[in-house]
Write a protein that holds these residues in place. Structure first.
Motif, mmCIF file in Angstrom:
data_model
loop_
_atom_site.group_PDB
_atom_site.id
_atom_site.type_symbol
_atom_site.label_atom_id
_atom_site.label_comp_id
_atom_site.label_asym_id
_atom_site.label_seq_id
_atom_site.Cartn_x
_atom_site.Cartn_y
_atom_site.Cartn_z
ATOM 1 N N THR A 61 16.497 -8.537 6.391
ATOM 2 C CA THR A 61 15.069 -8.405 6.087
ATOM 3 C C THR A 61 14.311 -9.700 6.381
ATOM 4 O O THR A 61 13.175 -9.670 6.854
ATOM 5 C CB THR A 61 14.880 -8.024 4.617
ATOM 6 O OG1 THR A 61 15.494 -9.031 3.779
ATOM 7 C CG2 THR A 61 15.534 -6.688 4.308
ATOM 8 N N ASP A 96 7.711 -5.220 6.259
ATOM 9 C CA ASP A 96 8.644 -6.355 6.291
ATOM 10 C C ASP A 96 8.581 -7.157 5.000
ATOM 11 O O ASP A 96 9.613 -7.562 4.436
ATOM 12 C CB ASP A 96 8.327 -7.266 7.473
ATOM 13 C CG ASP A 96 8.614 -6.595 8.810
ATOM 14 O OD1 ASP A 96 9.297 -5.541 8.816
ATOM 15 O OD2 ASP A 96 8.144 -7.117 9.841
ATOM 16 N N LEU A 131 11.259 -10.076 9.323
ATOM 17 C CA LEU A 131 9.930 -10.593 8.994
ATOM 18 C C LEU A 131 9.599 -11.813 9.842
ATOM 19 O O LEU A 131 8.464 -11.957 10.330
ATOM 20 C CB LEU A 131 9.863 -10.953 7.511
ATOM 21 C CG LEU A 131 8.564 -11.624 7.045
ATOM 22 C CD1 LEU A 131 7.369 -10.717 7.308
ATOM 23 C CD2 LEU A 131 8.647 -12.001 5.566
#
Length: 352
Positions: A105, A155, A109
């Motif tokens: 994750t 995100d 992002l």
């Protein structure tokens, strides 16, 4: 138009000739031609006006469409800027892969945040075609902002949720370990605290921590851990206080026992001195010399006058035994002290 009406009236009356004859006919024909030209001019003007009016309308529509596209872009840009300038986005981009349960994750992002915004396009151009072209570009940019805002928002939520999941898991794990340590302390501190209320408080915190451990509220879990820390510190302090008090009591007891033993020993010594009479210091050691050996002098031999023959030498008397005193023997004489005593008879030992 008046001439046309006159011509039509003559034709309706049936009178083909006028007083003027051919001249009038020529004038009539010219009037008809002039009227036709006028009609043609008017018609052409109408067409031009219609075309010009239509073009103006289309240009205005293109301008309006471009302006509307610019408004939509402005809204999309505002939403995008609100996202990237918000606290949640700023927090998410600072999260590291070690702070989340799923490190992917964070990587996603970071990648999406690096995309550059599209170039600015405006409606300050001339012509319908230019306006329509720019409006299309503006709509494309609007689509980018809208899509990218949704992507970044997802995100950010992914990073924050992953971070919160790890935070919750870590908090639960830490509280579980703290509960284990607190239980050990609670059991080990029995009868070892100065104030038993501290153990009661620890037991109360243990029960509360057990209820909070499996919850989803991180703050409650942290509060429960903090409560255990405080209660454990109080129990440890009470254990230390009792240990110190016990040490001082033991030292005091040992001191009193030592004092009592010393007092008893002093009393016993005093009683012994009172019941014991010391002997008089009248003894003077003396030295007794060993007795001198008694010396027995040999008997005096009877003297017989010698015959005229050669004198017979008398036997020599035995030497006296050496006394035990260590002193040398008392020398004796032969009764002759001067001159040639070879002819003097031995009279034996003559003590002096």
């Amino acid at each position: 138009m008046g001439q046309v009406e006159d011509t039509q009236r003559i034709q309706l009356d049936g009178s083909g000739d006028t007083p003027d004859g051919p001249e009038r006919h020529k004038k009539h024909t010219g009037a008809i031609i002039a009227a036709g030209v006028a009609v043609a001019v008017l018609a052409a003007g109408g067409v031009w006006w219609a075309v010009a009016s239509h073009q103006t309308t289309q240009l205005a529509q293109a301008q309006e469409s471009c302006a509307q596209a610019a408004d939509r872009l402005r809204v999309a840009q505002n939403n995008y800027n609100a996202l990237i300038n918000g606290d949640e986005y700023k927090t998410a981009v600072q999260v590291t892969d070690k702070q989340v349960e799923d490190s992917e994750t964070v990587a996603v992002l970071a990648k999406d945040s690096q995309e550059r915004t599209p170039a600015m396009v405006a409606c300050n151009v001339d012509g319908k075609s230019a306006l329509e072209h720019n409006a299309a570009l503006i709509d494309k940019n609007t689509s980018w902002y809208e899509t990218h805002t949704k992507t970044l928002d997802a995100d950010v939520r992914g990073v924050m949720e992953s971070r919160d999941a790890k935070t919750l898991k870590d908090a639960q794990t830490a509280l579980g370990k703290k509960i284990t340590d607190a239980k050990k302390l609670y059991d080990a501190s029995k009868d070892k605290v100065k104030d038993n209320k501290t153990r009661d408080a620890l037991k109360k915190q243990l029960d509360a921590a057990g209820n909070a451990k499996d919850g989803k509220d991180v703050q409650k879990i942290k509060d429960a851990q903090a409560g255990l820390d405080k209660a454990m510190k109080q129990v440890n302090g009470s254990v230390k206080a009792k240990s110190e008090a016990d040490r001082k009591a033991a030292e005091e007891k040992a001191r009193k026992e030592a004092e009592a033993a010393a007092a008893a020993q002093a009393q016993a010594s005093s009683q012994a001195q009172q019941s014991y009479t010391a002997p008089q210091q009248s003894y003077t050691p003396t030295y007794t010399a060993p007795a001198a050996p008694q010396y027995t002098a040999p008997s005096v031999p009877q003297y017989t006058a010698p015959q005229q023959t050669a004198p017979v030498q008398p036997a020599q008397p035995a030497q006296p035994s050496k006394p035990n005193t260590g002193s040398g023997p008392v020398s004796g004489g032969h009764g002759c002290n001067e001159g040639n005593c070879s002819s003097t008879p031995d009279l034996g030992y003559i003590p002096r």
